[in-house]
Motif scaffolding. Structure first.
Motif, PDB file in Angstrom:
ATOM      1  N   LEU A  49     -21.984  36.567 -15.693  1.00 33.56           N
ATOM      2  CA  LEU A  49     -20.740  35.006 -15.939  1.00 33.56           C
ATOM      3  C   LEU A  49     -22.066  33.760 -15.480  1.00 33.56           C
ATOM      4  O   LEU A  49     -23.173  34.058 -14.631  1.00 33.56           O
ATOM      5  N   ASN A  70     -16.327  39.269 -24.560  1.00 36.13           N
ATOM      6  CA  ASN A  70     -15.789  39.551 -23.340  1.00 36.13           C
ATOM      7  C   ASN A  70     -16.780  39.875 -22.229  1.00 36.13           C
ATOM      8  O   ASN A  70     -16.700  40.277 -20.755  1.00 36.13           O
ATOM      9  N   ARG A  73     -19.438  34.798 -19.781  1.00 31.89           N
ATOM     10  CA  ARG A  73     -18.342  33.272 -19.904  1.00 31.89           C
ATOM     11  C   ARG A  73     -18.906  32.586 -19.284  1.00 31.89           C
ATOM     12  O   ARG A  73     -20.228  33.409 -18.810  1.00 31.89           O
ATOM     13  N   ILE A  75     -18.688  28.976 -16.782  1.00 30.68           N
ATOM     14  CA  ILE A  75     -18.041  27.512 -16.016  1.00 30.68           C
ATOM     15  C   ILE A  75     -19.186  26.845 -15.847  1.00 30.68           C
ATOM     16  O   ILE A  75     -20.686  27.158 -15.745  1.00 30.68           O
ATOM     17  N   HIS A  85     -15.676  28.259  -7.105  1.00 26.70           N
ATOM     18  CA  HIS A  85     -15.247  28.281  -8.435  1.00 26.70           C
ATOM     19  C   HIS A  85     -14.954  29.503  -8.873  1.00 26.70           C
ATOM     20  O   HIS A  85     -14.324  30.022 -10.353  1.00 26.70           O
ATOM     21  N   VAL A  86     -15.730  31.090  -8.183  1.00 21.57           N
ATOM     22  CA  VAL A  86     -15.518  32.655  -8.548  1.00 21.57           C
ATOM     23  C   VAL A  86     -14.145  32.443  -8.185  1.00 21.57           C
ATOM     24  O   VAL A  86     -13.547  33.662  -8.918  1.00 21.57           O
ATOM     25  N   ALA A  88     -11.240  30.967  -8.276  1.00 17.56           N
ATOM     26  CA  ALA A  88     -10.160  30.453  -8.794  1.00 17.56           C
ATOM     27  C   ALA A  88     -10.153  31.477 -10.633  1.00 17.56           C
ATOM     28  O   ALA A  88      -9.911  31.152 -11.264  1.00 17.56           O
ATOM     29  N   LEU A  89     -11.605  32.633 -10.862  1.00 22.41           N
ATOM     30  CA  LEU A  89     -11.931  33.374 -11.340  1.00 22.41           C
ATOM     31  C   LEU A  89     -11.612  34.759 -10.877  1.00 22.41           C
ATOM     32  O   LEU A  89     -11.653  35.832 -11.983  1.00 22.41           O
ATOM     33  N   VAL A  91     -13.175  36.481  -8.823  1.00 25.89           N
ATOM     34  CA  VAL A  91     -14.448  37.350  -8.828  1.00 25.89           C
ATOM     35  C   VAL A  91     -14.452  37.177  -7.318  1.00 25.89           C
ATOM     36  O   VAL A  91     -14.933  36.585  -6.837  1.00 25.89           O
TER      37      VAL A  91
END
Ligand SMILES: C[S@@+](CC[C@H](N)C(=O)[O-])C[C@H]1O[C@@H](n2cnc3c(N)ncnc32)[C@H](O)[C@@H]1O
Length: 308
Positions: A49, A70, A73, A75, A85-86, A88-89, A91
């Motif tokens: 990521l 995939n 990714r 961001i 930030h993570v 929100a994903l 992770v």
């Protein structure tokens, strides 16, 4: 397409235990050179990521690494806000985190970003266009003392007084708006034999200030430890003694947090180490420094999260 040349690639790949890691974050994605090497070294089901605060970097790296599907990714965001930030994903934890601090060659060479005294452009220097303050604002609106403090602290420049005096007397007549205007003012104030080094230091100090680079680094480090799995690795490459000192002090503090007086027979404060320092400071080889000019100031530190 010409990409940023990453430093210490072999060392990063080894430090992040890529043969067993299934999830790694590259929080300074840049042109994705390190991410590319990590993806190549990791298993087919493992992912990377990437994160960068510069949207141009995100676009370039996404195009470059699209072939990994995939497994990769990216961001846009500041690593100082890593956890939000993570989260929100979705992770929750990763096996490794890489931060290769500073700017990429592409950012430096892109005149419109205003990072370099070698190209003519607006005095901007923001890695993230949403930041309120540009280097132009700093140069024209901060007090003489504030400017001197910035250039002394973040540039470690000695001829600060002459430089700041020249800036202040120039801006009384007209606003300083471009990199070449600032470069000419600095050059007019200093010994010519030191000109290139002093210009580099002044521009670096304004970049660090404009992007609040040291604040972001301080905010990032504890969040990175929280995000790591047990035995996960944190790898930081810095290019400036102030950055390196922040990393070194943080690693030492996390590896030895006990605050009990030295003469206590055993620890009663209950503060447990969260990190173990792995090896010594890593520097690029002479050969790498010969090939990549910016590698000469690179210093890499590695730490591992201790089993909870
Ligand atoms: C030295 S370059 C990284 C190069 C990258 N390792 C590669 O292989 O191309 C540093 C990158 O970190 C980004 N960066 C610097 N500070 C950041 C921060 N606080 N949050 C997110 N990205 C940051 C810059 O925008 C730049 O793209």
């Amino acid at each position: 397409m010409q990409y940023h040349t990453p430093v210490l690639v072999k060392e990063v790949v080894a430090a992040l235990k890529t043969t067993t890691a299934t999830a790694i974050m590259d929080v300074t994605l840049g042109d994705g050179g390190h991410s590319l090497a990590l993806l190549e070294a990791m298993r087919e089901d493992a992912w990377v990521l990437g994160m960068d605060q510069d949207e141009d970097a995100i676009k370039r790296a996404q195009a470059r690494l699209a072939g990994y599907g995939n497994r990769f990714r990216a961001i846009q965001g500041n690593f100082g806000n890593l956890v939000s930030h993570v989260a929100a994903l979705g992770v929750k934890e990763v096996d490794g985190i890489l931060a290769d601090l500073g700017v990429s060659h592409l950012q430096l060479n892109e005149a419109r970003k205003g990072f370099s005294f070698m190209t003519s452009g607006p005095l901007d220097m923001r890695m993230n266009k949403n930041l309120a303050m540009t280097a132009e604002t700093a140069v024209n609106e901060l007090s003489e003392n504030e400017l001197a403090d910035i250039i002394r602290a973040y540039g470690e420049e000695r001829q600060v007084k002459q430089i700041v005096r020249a800036i202040v007397s120039h801006r009384k007549i007209s606003r300083i708006k471009t990199t070449d205007q600032l470069a000419a003012i600095v050059q007019s104030a200093i010994r010519q034999k030191d000109a290139v080094k002093s210009l580099a230091r002044v521009f670096q100090s304004l970049r660090i200030f404009t992007n609040k680079e040291l604040d972001s680094l301080r905010q990032f480090l504890p969040q990175a430890v929280n995000l790591l799995k047990s035995s996960g690795r944190l790898v930081i490459i810095s290019y400036h003694s102030l950055e390196d000192r922040i990393v070194k002090d943080f690693f030492r503090q996390e590896a030895n947090p006990c605050i009990c007086p030295k003469d206590f027979p055993r620890c009663v404060c209950g503060l447990e180490p969260r990190l173990k320092i792995i090896g010594k400071l890593v520097r690029p080889s002479e050969d790498e420094v010969f090939r990549i000019r910016t590698a000469r100031s690179a210093r890499m530190r590695i730490a591992e999260k201790v089993q909870a």
